[in-house]
Structure formats: C-alpha cells, structure tokens
Design an enzyme around this catalytic site. Structure first.
Site, mmCIF file in Angstrom:
data_model
loop_
_atom_site.group_PDB
_atom_site.id
_atom_site.type_symbol
_atom_site.label_atom_id
_atom_site.label_comp_id
_atom_site.label_asym_id
_atom_site.label_seq_id
_atom_site.Cartn_x
_atom_site.Cartn_y
_atom_site.Cartn_z
ATOM 1 N N ASP A 161 74.981 101.237 90.862
ATOM 2 C CA ASP A 161 74.995 102.602 91.371
ATOM 3 C C ASP A 161 73.536 102.945 91.662
ATOM 4 O O ASP A 161 72.756 103.187 90.741
ATOM 5 C CB ASP A 161 75.600 103.522 90.295
ATOM 6 C CG ASP A 161 75.354 105.009 90.574
ATOM 7 O OD1 ASP A 161 74.942 105.344 91.695
ATOM 8 O OD2 ASP A 161 75.588 105.823 89.653
ATOM 9 N N GLU A 193 80.789 106.132 96.223
ATOM 10 C CA GLU A 193 80.582 106.471 94.813
ATOM 11 C C GLU A 193 81.810 107.123 94.160
ATOM 12 O O GLU A 193 82.240 106.688 93.088
ATOM 13 C CB GLU A 193 79.328 107.340 94.676
ATOM 14 C CG GLU A 193 78.071 106.508 94.870
ATOM 15 C CD GLU A 193 76.826 107.304 95.195
ATOM 16 O OE1 GLU A 193 76.845 108.540 95.053
ATOM 17 O OE2 GLU A 193 75.820 106.682 95.599
#
Ligand code: ADP
Ligand code: MG
Length: 615
Positions: free
Chosen positions: A14, A180
């Site tokens: 991430d 995401e």
C-alpha cells in the site's frame, strides 16, 4: 531467489500518500511486515541530509529540523502536470521546492551533497517502494521481485501508469495494481468469511492522509468481490486537515504577535508537525494545546486547541466526503438502507466527527472497525499478490475480483465536446468501439484527443494523449468513417486504437509512450540512479558503522587502560605508547568526522594492534 533456490512470495504494498505498508501471504495467513524500527507502517518520506539519504521513519523525524530537504506527498504529484491547478495549490504549502521540468512535468529540487538535485515524483516514490522491498527482503530473508501495488480508485490513467513506472524504478515487477478500497474489502471479506451469508453490500470509506476514496461493492459468500461504483477525491485527506490547522495557527500568531511567519519554512515545518500530533490527540480528547519554543524570531508560540475548533476548521471538507459518498451510492443505484456494512479505512477515519457524520448518514448504523484502518489495504494487496502469483491456498484462490473504471474515457469531437467511449464505473477489463465521421470535405487527417473525466466539455477533463490519423481517402464530409477502440486492462490502464475503416490502416496510442510520460530510456536511467543511491546509502551505513565501532573501541580501551594503570602489569613505556595511540586516535576522530570507511578501518586495526596487551 534465496541461497536455497526459493522464490520469495509476491508481496502487497500500500503505497500511501503519508504512510506505506507491506504485507505477505505466508503459512495460510497474512503477515504485515514490520520495518527496521518495528513499525508496521512506514512514513512515505525521503530526506536528504548532508551527504546521505533517509527513507521512512528516519526521514520523518527530520521534518522539523530540515524542512526544505524532506520530501513527502510525492503521490500528490504523481502523473500530474506542473501547470495542474492542484499542483500549483500544493506548492504553496510544501516546504520543499518544486519546479517546472520538460513537457510540463513537476520536478522536486533538493540539496544533496552540497549540490542542487532534481527528482521526479516517480523517483521519490520509488525510493519509498525500494525501502518497502528491502524491509520485506529482510523479513522474508529472500529477494523480493513481484508485487501488487495499490492505487486510489480515483486515480486516472496517467497516475496509474506513473505508479507502475515507480515500481519498475524500484526494481519491482508490478504483477497487478488494484484499487485501495477494493483491497480493503478483500481484507474485510477474508476476515469475516463466516459471517457473510449470501451476498452483502458494503461501502468502503477510505480517508487517509492525502486522498479520499469510496467504493460501493458486493461481497458474495465464497469470495466474489464486485465493485459497483467508485468515487473520491485525490486531494482530500488528513494533510488538508493539518494545513487548515497550520493556517489557523499562522493567523493566531499574526493576531497575537503581529508577525507573519509564512516565509519561515522551518517554523512552518515545526507547526505542521505539531498540528498533526495535535489532530491525533484531538481524536481521543476534547482539548489540548500546542507549545512551540522560539517558533519565529525568537518568539514562543502557545495555543489552546479544542476538538470543536478542529471540527469547525474542517467541516467543509467533512461535508465534501459525505457528498462524494452520496455520488457513489447513486452511481451504484443503491439506497443507503441497502448498505449492510460500512468499512472504515485510512488513519483519518479515526476522527470522531467523521465517524459521527457517517453514523448519522446511515441512520445510526454501527460502523465496521474490525479491519485495521492502517493495514487493510496492504492486507488485500497481499491476498491479491498470492492469487495472481498462483498460490494454491483455497481461500486465496477463491477470491474473484470484478473492478470498475473510475472515470469516463472518450475523445474530443467537434466543438470541444467530450464523446464518452467507456463510461465510468464500467466493469474492467473492458473494451468498446465507436465510429466517428470526418467533419470537413476532403479531410485527409484527423487528430484523436483522448480524455478522461466527467465534464461535457472535453478540455475541462484530463488529456491523456493524442495521435493523428492521416491518409484518409478524400471524400465529402461525413462519408469517411473512423473507428476508435478503447481497451482497459485489469490494472485499469488504457490502450486506444483508431483507424479509417475503408483503408483498414490503424494507429495505436499506447499512453505510456506519450510525451510527458517517462520513456523507456528515462526509466532505465532512473533504475540506475536508484541503484546508485542504494549503493551510497549502503556505503554511508558502512562508514557510520565503522565510525561507531572505532568510537566504541576507543571507549573500551580508555576504560581498560585505567584498570591496567592500577594493576601495573604492563611496562610503563608500553603503557605510554598505548596512551599516545589512544589520544591520537581520539583527536583524529574528532577532526575527521567524515573520514572514509577504509581510513576508519585502518585506524581501528592499528589501535587494536597497539592495545592488544590490554585484553
Ligand atoms: P495514506 O493512505 O493517505 O498514506 P493513512 O491511511 O496512513 O494515509 O492515514 C494517514 C493520515 O491519518 C494522516 O494524515 C494522519 O495524520 C491521520 N491520522 C492517523 N491517526 C489519526 C488519528 N488518531 N486521528 C486523526 N487523524 C489520524
Ligand atoms: Mg491509504
């Protein structure tokens, strides 16, 4: 591969605006990878201090001391042009310098080793990715090659491509990019497998440091994830809240002390650091204060900050989040009462007011906090990494992902009208073709301008690229037909092909080769630079270790010699010789703080030789 010939598993990363997180699927479960400081998330910051570079926690700690050389927020620049109004706005707040590079690309300027050096946002982000890669390698004790990287759902094509380039520069093979919020939903789905009966509707609300993303999705028992709609703002998050607080402090300083500190980057850096901390405190208490000694021109700064004040300053932005959430539900054609779970992701969802507003919007429904808001995205990315790289684990194999394209894609037609070829929220991968006609008599060429966005006037949208179709057979207007075909792959990246139907001659636009994007050669150069920096960092560490080792040894022998003096077992001239060597080395070390590794080594070996009788 490691020494035993094992290939490291693909990892999930991430790459956040403010914090990054890496995870891996091992031993039938997800492991979040801690960094060398033991932290599970790593600040997405890079610092250039004197002659060395720091990435992550080390860099963030420098923020208050050396603001002009600490780069953060690179994700806000990625895939954007220098002239972009958002870039222009951000620049006013950054303590580091950004200039216009060739083809309207923004470049970050830092002083490194006494010289000005320019970096693209992709390079800075790649330094963060490299750090994540190294962290994972240290943890797994294997060389990591493959990774799934996440991007905000609302990233446009250039931003996605730039992120992919970033991975390449860091020496990673980006096997997939996923959105995401989708990654967070995968984390939720896997964690709550047994509770999911039939098909449930979830809304992922991801409010991080720089971006805001909402996704409306369905999760089906067994692991089928279908994105219904996405919406968001690539410019809405915790840092905006911090900036509002900084602005407020600057005003207060002006009001109370009649001094303007806007030109004092060091003061602004210290203020920003303090405001972020204060904001976090205000998530659990209703009042705190900011105290900064000698903030500007020797004047101290002290201010009481209440949660109510924080909320008042940022209310406009909180409202915006709810408005975007509504768009997302409308796009998914879903009533709010049909949402079964609201999943909170991103550090800024810890703000009580945000939670309260969400709860009120969903008529008092409880919000799901079972997934860790800082780790859920990396978690989902790691699951996807395991799946794409062929893990045989059933719970991973069962995951099926249907994502959508976040923004409409199309071309400009006469009168600057935007003609949509693939509407937003179309499931991907996807392709669609549309026919257009010439608009003038005997028109022999036509420019295909590819845009992405939701505005009806093409120039209000984001220009992804353009190319020319020539050699159109001469004919009255409206006779020659042009076929345009848009294709989006599983990463959300677009390829456009167009041509004259009667001649069959096609032109292809591979956006990654467009002007303003990085060429293959440029990427190669950056890959080499990245290696160079890595080498320099290693050298620096080697030198620092040698320096410490010598200092350590000096300390030891100084103590030892005291003991020997008492015991008097060593002849006095010998003792004198040792003492001289110790004094000389101590002085030398003081005068040669920047001595190279080899000299430090030699000095230590020499001292060890002279003082060996002591041990
Ligand atoms: P990103 O994905 O954009 O990097 P994160 O999800 O890691 O962001 O969230 C980081 C943001 O969350 C920062 O702006 C940070 O200040 C904010 N944040 C973290 N903890 C809290 C908290 N307890 N209260 C308010 N904001 C917080
Ligand atoms: Mg995030």
């Amino acid at each position: 591969m490691d020494g035993k010939g094992n290939v490291a598993p693909a990892i999930g990363i991430d790459l956040g605006t403010t914090y990054s997180c890496a995870a891996v699927w091992r031993h039938n479960r997800i492991e979040i990878i801690p960094n060398d400081q033991g932290n599970r998330t790593t600040p997405s910051s890079v610092a250039f201090v004197d002659a060395h570079r720091l990435v992550g926690d080390g860099a963030k700690n420098q923020l208050a001391m050396n603001p002009a050389n600490i780069i953060f927020d690179a994700k806000r620049l990625i895939g954007r042009r220098f002239s972009d109004s958002k870039v222009q706005e951000d620049m006013k707040l950054w303590p580091f310098k950004v200039i216009e590079g060739p083809a309207d690309t923004p470049k970050i300027v830092v002083t490194y080793k006494g010289q000005e050096k320019e970096f693209l946002a992709e390079e800075i982000s790649s330094m963060i990715l490299s750090k994540m890669k190294e962290t994972a390698e240290a943890y797994l004790r294997q060389v990591v090659k493959d990774a799934v990287i996440t991007v905000p759902a609302y990233f446009n094509d250039s931003q996605r491509l730039a992120t992919k380039d970033t991975g390449t520069i860091a020496g990673l093979n980006v096997i997939r990019m996923i959105n995401e919020p989708t990654a967070a939903a995968i984390a939720y789905g896997l964690d709550n497998k047994s509770d999911i009966v039939g098909k449930i509707n979830v809304l992922v609300f991801d409010l991080g440091g720089g971006t805001f993303d909402v996704s409306v999705m369905t999760i089906e028992k067994g692991g089928i994830f279908e994105v219904k709609s996405v919406a968001g703002d690539t410019h809405l998050g915790g840092q905006d809240f911090d900036n509002r607080m900084v602005d407020h402090c600057v005003l207060e300083f002006k009001r109370k002390r009649n001094k303007d500190l806007t030109g004092n980057q060091r003061a602004l850096g210290r203020l920003r650091f303090a405001c972020e901390k204060t904001k976090r405190i205000l998530s659990c208490t209703s009042q705190t204060s900011i105290e900064l000694d000698c903030l500007h021109e020797g004047i101290d700064f002290s201010l009481k900050f209440t949660r109510a004040k924080f909320e008042e300053l940022n209310m406009g932005m909180f409202d915006k989040c709810i408005a975007i959430l509504e768009t997302s539900l409308n796009d998914a054609k879903m009533k709010k009462s049909c949402v079964d779970q609201v999943i909170l992701v991103g550090g800024s969802t810890r703000i009580p007011k945000v939670q309260l507003m969400l709860q009120e919007y969903f008529d008092g429904r409880r919000l799901c906090k079972s997934v860790n808001p800082d780790e859920a995205v990396a978690y989902g990315a790691a699951v996807m990494a395991a799946k794409v790289s062929g893990s045989i684990d059933k719970s991973v194999q069962d995951v099926v992902l249907h994502d959508v394209t976040p923004l409409s894609l199309g071309i400009q037609v006469i009168g600057e009208v935007f003609s949509v070829v693939i509407p937003r929220n179309t499931p991907i991968p996807s392709s669609n073709a549309k026919e257009y006609f010439t608009t003038r008599d005997n028109q022999s060429c036509i420019d295909i301008m590819v845009y992405q966005g939701e505005r009806s006037k093409s120039t209000d949208n984001h220009l992804l690229g353009k190319f020319r179709i020539s050699g159109i057979p001469l004919a009255p207007k409206g006779v020659s037909k042009i076929m345009t075909c848009f294709e989006i792959d599983a990463n959300g990246i677009l390829t456009v092909t167009a041509g004259v139907i009667s001649t069959g001659k096609m032109e292809k636009l591979v956006i990654s080769n467009e002007k303003g994007r990085l060429s293959k050669e440029e990427i190669e150069k950056m890959v080499n630079d990245a290696r160079k920096y890595k080498f320099e960092d290693k050298e620096f560490k080697k030198k620092a270790d040698a320096y410490n080792a010598l200092e350590d040894y000096l300390y030891k022998v100084k103590n030892k010699i005291k003991e020997y003096k008492i015991k008097k077992r060593v002849r006095s001239e010998m003792l004198k010789k040792m003492k001289n060597a110790i004094d000389e080395t101590t002085k030398w070390l003081e005068d040669n703080q920047a001595a190279p590794f080899a000299e430090l080594q030699i000095k230590k070996v020499h001292l060890e030789f002279v003082c060996k009788l002591l041990f």
